[in-house]
Structures are given as C-alpha cells and as structure tokens.
Design a protein around this motif. Structure first.
Motif, PDB file in Angstrom:
ATOM      1  N   UNK A 124      17.507  -1.917  -2.867  1.00  0.00           N
ATOM      2  CA  UNK A 124      16.875  -1.361  -3.733  1.00  0.00           C
ATOM      3  C   UNK A 124      15.606  -0.796  -2.207  1.00  0.00           C
ATOM      4  N   UNK A 125      15.364  -1.795  -1.705  1.00  0.00           N
ATOM      5  CA  UNK A 125      14.370  -1.865  -0.618  1.00  0.00           C
ATOM      6  C   UNK A 125      15.301  -0.876   0.530  1.00  0.00           C
ATOM      7  N   UNK A 126      16.530  -1.091   0.833  1.00  0.00           N
ATOM      8  CA  UNK A 126      17.316  -0.639   1.763  1.00  0.00           C
ATOM      9  C   UNK A 126      17.529   1.383   1.429  1.00  0.00           C
TER      10      UNK A 126
ATOM     11  N   UNK B 121       9.848  -5.270  -0.976  1.00  0.00           N
ATOM     12  CA  UNK B 121       9.538  -6.639   0.246  1.00  0.00           C
ATOM     13  C   UNK B 121       8.621  -8.050   0.086  1.00  0.00           C
ATOM     14  N   UNK B 122       7.760  -7.858  -0.716  1.00  0.00           N
ATOM     15  CA  UNK B 122       7.746  -9.014  -1.208  1.00  0.00           C
ATOM     16  C   UNK B 122       8.092  -9.395  -2.091  1.00  0.00           C
ATOM     17  N   UNK B 123       8.834  -8.843  -3.369  1.00  0.00           N
ATOM     18  CA  UNK B 123       9.637  -9.869  -4.139  1.00  0.00           C
ATOM     19  C   UNK B 123      10.489 -10.076  -3.339  1.00  0.00           C
ATOM     20  N   UNK B 124      11.254  -9.677  -1.934  1.00  0.00           N
ATOM     21  CA  UNK B 124      12.201 -10.118  -1.466  1.00  0.00           C
ATOM     22  C   UNK B 124      11.686 -11.004  -0.433  1.00  0.00           C
ATOM     23  N   UNK B 125      10.921 -11.942  -0.233  1.00  0.00           N
ATOM     24  CA  UNK B 125       9.767 -12.983   0.908  1.00  0.00           C
ATOM     25  C   UNK B 125      10.149 -13.526  -0.166  1.00  0.00           C
TER      26      UNK B 125
ATOM     27  N   UNK C 189       3.310   6.137  -3.452  1.00  0.00           N
ATOM     28  CA  UNK C 189       3.712   5.240  -3.919  1.00  0.00           C
ATOM     29  C   UNK C 189       4.820   4.904  -3.864  1.00  0.00           C
ATOM     30  N   UNK C 190       5.243   5.516  -3.259  1.00  0.00           N
ATOM     31  CA  UNK C 190       6.236   5.276  -2.487  1.00  0.00           C
ATOM     32  C   UNK C 190       6.587   4.039  -1.567  1.00  0.00           C
ATOM     33  N   UNK C 191       5.604   4.472  -0.469  1.00  0.00           N
ATOM     34  CA  UNK C 191       5.213   2.554   0.202  1.00  0.00           C
ATOM     35  C   UNK C 191       4.450   1.775  -0.580  1.00  0.00           C
ATOM     36  N   UNK C 192       4.058   2.040  -1.628  1.00  0.00           N
ATOM     37  CA  UNK C 192       3.727   0.890  -2.474  1.00  0.00           C
ATOM     38  C   UNK C 192       4.505   0.035  -3.141  1.00  0.00           C
ATOM     39  N   UNK C 193       6.216   0.787  -3.380  1.00  0.00           N
ATOM     40  CA  UNK C 193       7.047   0.769  -4.211  1.00  0.00           C
ATOM     41  C   UNK C 193       7.959  -0.534  -3.216  1.00  0.00           C
TER      42      UNK C 193
END
Length: 327
Positions: free
Chosen positions: A273-275, A219-223, A210-214
């Motif tokens: 949040x990504x960081x 990351x997907x949203x950011x790019x 779950x954490x890696x999926x988050x």
C-alpha cells in the motif's frame, strides 16, 4: 520461521533503498563525549550500551544527506527521545503523573525557549533538549516550530496513555493498539525533522494533504510493526500487551507463532500500500514538488532506516550480536 528470520526476510523484501550518512560514526563519537558533559550519570557500562545503541547511525540512516553539524542535532534529539522512552518503559518506569509533567515541561521549553524551567524537565534531560533544539528554533519558521511541538505533544500524550493502560491492566485491541502506536513511535516527529535537514518546510495545507497524511500513517505503521517484531520478547515482560503481535495474539486467540506470521503479513500488505500511495502523489506545482519529494523521502528513509538500524543496534536481540559497522 523464527522471528529473527522473519525480520531479515522483511528487510530483503523492502523496496526502499538503504542509505547511511558518511558522518554517522564521527557523530556517534561526538555523542559519547557530550553526554557526560551534560551531567548524565553514565558509568563505563552505560556508555558502552549507548555506543552499541548506535543512535547516530539511526539518525544517519533517516537523514543521509544531512551535514555533519545537522546530524549532530538529529542525533542529540534522537538520544533525548530514547532516554525518555527508557524512563517511561522500564521496570522502574515513570508513573502517568510524572510523564504528564515531563510532557508539560517539554512543550514549555519548545514553545517558550530554553530559559524557561518547568517541573518535569530539569537536569541532564533538559540540558540535552536545550542543546538539540537551539538550531531548529533559530533556523525554522514559527509555523514549523508549532507543528513540531504538536508532534512531540502527540508522542508524549501517547506515551502517557500507554502508561495509564499499563497501570490499569488494560491490554489494547488491535485497532486500539495501531492508533496508539502511531503516537508512541514518534515517527511524525522524524518526518518534521526531515524538513529541518532539507531547509524546505512544507506549507501546512500541503503537509496535511490527505494523501500525504495517509502515506505518513502507513510509513509509521511499517516502522512501528517492524520494531514490535524485533522487541517482542522484551515486550512480553514489560509492555502490558502493547505490541502488535501481542494484541493480535490476545484478540484472535492464536499461538504466538501464528500471531508473528500474521503481523508479518500485515506488514507486507502495508508495504504494498505504501508503494502504491507514493506512486499516486500528484504534482503540487514546480515551487513545491521538490519539497514534497524531500518529505516523502523522509518518510521512506524512516521506514528503511528503522529496519537497518534495528538489525545493527544492541537495543534489539536481532542486532545485539552484530557490530554497528558497514552500511
């Protein structure tokens, strides 16, 4: 601030370091020689556009440690996805039924091998994908190949859903758009390819942790949102509201300039949040931690690589006037 100024400001704020493969420019030359051999109808002007698109540099930013041979594989795959994107998103775009046929033909090839011919995937596009898929198919385990094919399916399903929306005149809400954009961006495809480059595919339970999926979603949203800011003016005419800025403008009933600022602030919040999420990743044990780090680096390079490439590629106004050189 103008949209271009915001793009450069967000780049300056990005805490992920910039990387670029030393093989990128040689692989770009290789690509420009390859495409006519595959039968793509490219005149000098089309080849010039492809050169200015700098697809090998995009691949080289996402996979900076790839060998030159593997970067050729990545570049061929990236080019295939961009050619498909152009076919699905231009003024003469494919209709939903054609996109569905393309999706089915692509999955048939990925799942059953290059000898299979399928309606919707013939000619130069098929030959390019056969070439690009040869090494991943040979070197990677079946569980990885299935996972990769699933990510391609989700991407093409998202492309189909967007086409259906456009045909129906449906402009998505912000929440609808964010979820759909995670499919149409193909970021998940790029994450899987990082495992091909490293040669260390994660076990499925770890990949889907779950954490890696988050982290992958953020990351997907950011790019994706950075790309939306860069392509905003083009998307006003062709995207049917499928752009974060346009979705926010419609839903919140605010001027375009305010929607741009709101989208930029949403990007900043997601970067914070990504960081934080990446810092919270636990150890998975000495046998897996290196592969997990490779995966997380792949997500991070996808974000930073998209930012840097957007500002040098002629596909976007912010990069159109700048030469594709330097790091």
């Amino acid at each position: 601030m103008t949209t271009d100024e915001i793009l450069w400001a967000l780049r300056a704020e990005c805490p992920i370091p910039s990387r670029l493969s030393p093989h990128a420019d040689r692989v770009q030359e290789w690509l420009l020689g390859l495409l006519p051999e595959l039968g793509l109808p490219l005149d000098d002007a089309a080849l010039h556009r492809l050169a200015r698109g700098a697809f090998a540099r995009y691949a080289g930013r996402l996979y900076p440690e790839a060998t030159e041979a593997d970067l050729r594989v990545m570049t061929a795959l990236f080019t295939w996805f961009f050619l498909v994107d152009d076919a699905c998103d231009g003024s003469d775009r494919l209709i939903p039924e054609q996109i569905r046929a393309l999706r089915n033909g692509t999955l048939a090839l990925l799942n059953d091998g290059p000898r299979l011919r399928q309606a919707g995937l013939n000619g130069p596009l098929r030959r390019l994908l056969v070439l690009a898929w040869r090494q991943p198919r040979r070197r990677m385990p079946s569980r990885w190949r299935l996972r990769f094919a699933d990510s391609v399916a989700r991407h093409l399903d998202g492309t189909w859903r967007e086409a259906v929306n456009k045909e129906a005149g449906h402009r998505p809400t912000v929440d609808e758009y964010v979820e759909l954009r995670r499919a149409t961006s193909a970021a998940e495809v790029s994450y899987s390819l990082a495992e091909f480059v490293s040669g260390r595919p994660l076990p499925d339970p770890v990949y889907h942790h779950p954490l890696l999926r988050q982290i992958g979603h953020v990351g997907n949203d950011l790019l994706s949102w950075y790309n939306d800011l860069a392509s905003l003016e083009r998307d006003r005419a062709t995207a049917g509201g499928h752009n974060l800025v346009l979705a926010m403008q419609d839903e919140l009933a605010v001027p375009s300039t305010e929607a741009v600022e709101r989208a930029a602030e949403r990007w900043r919040e997601s970067m914070r949040r990504f960081v934080a999420l990446r810092a919270a990743v636990p150890s998975f044990g000495p046998a897996l931690d290196e592969a997990v780090t490779d995966h997380l680096d792949g997500v991070a390079y996808a974000v930073r690589g998209t930012i840097d490439w957007t500002l040098e590629s002629a596909r976007y106004p912010a990069g159109a006037a700048r030469p594709a050189s330097g790091s």
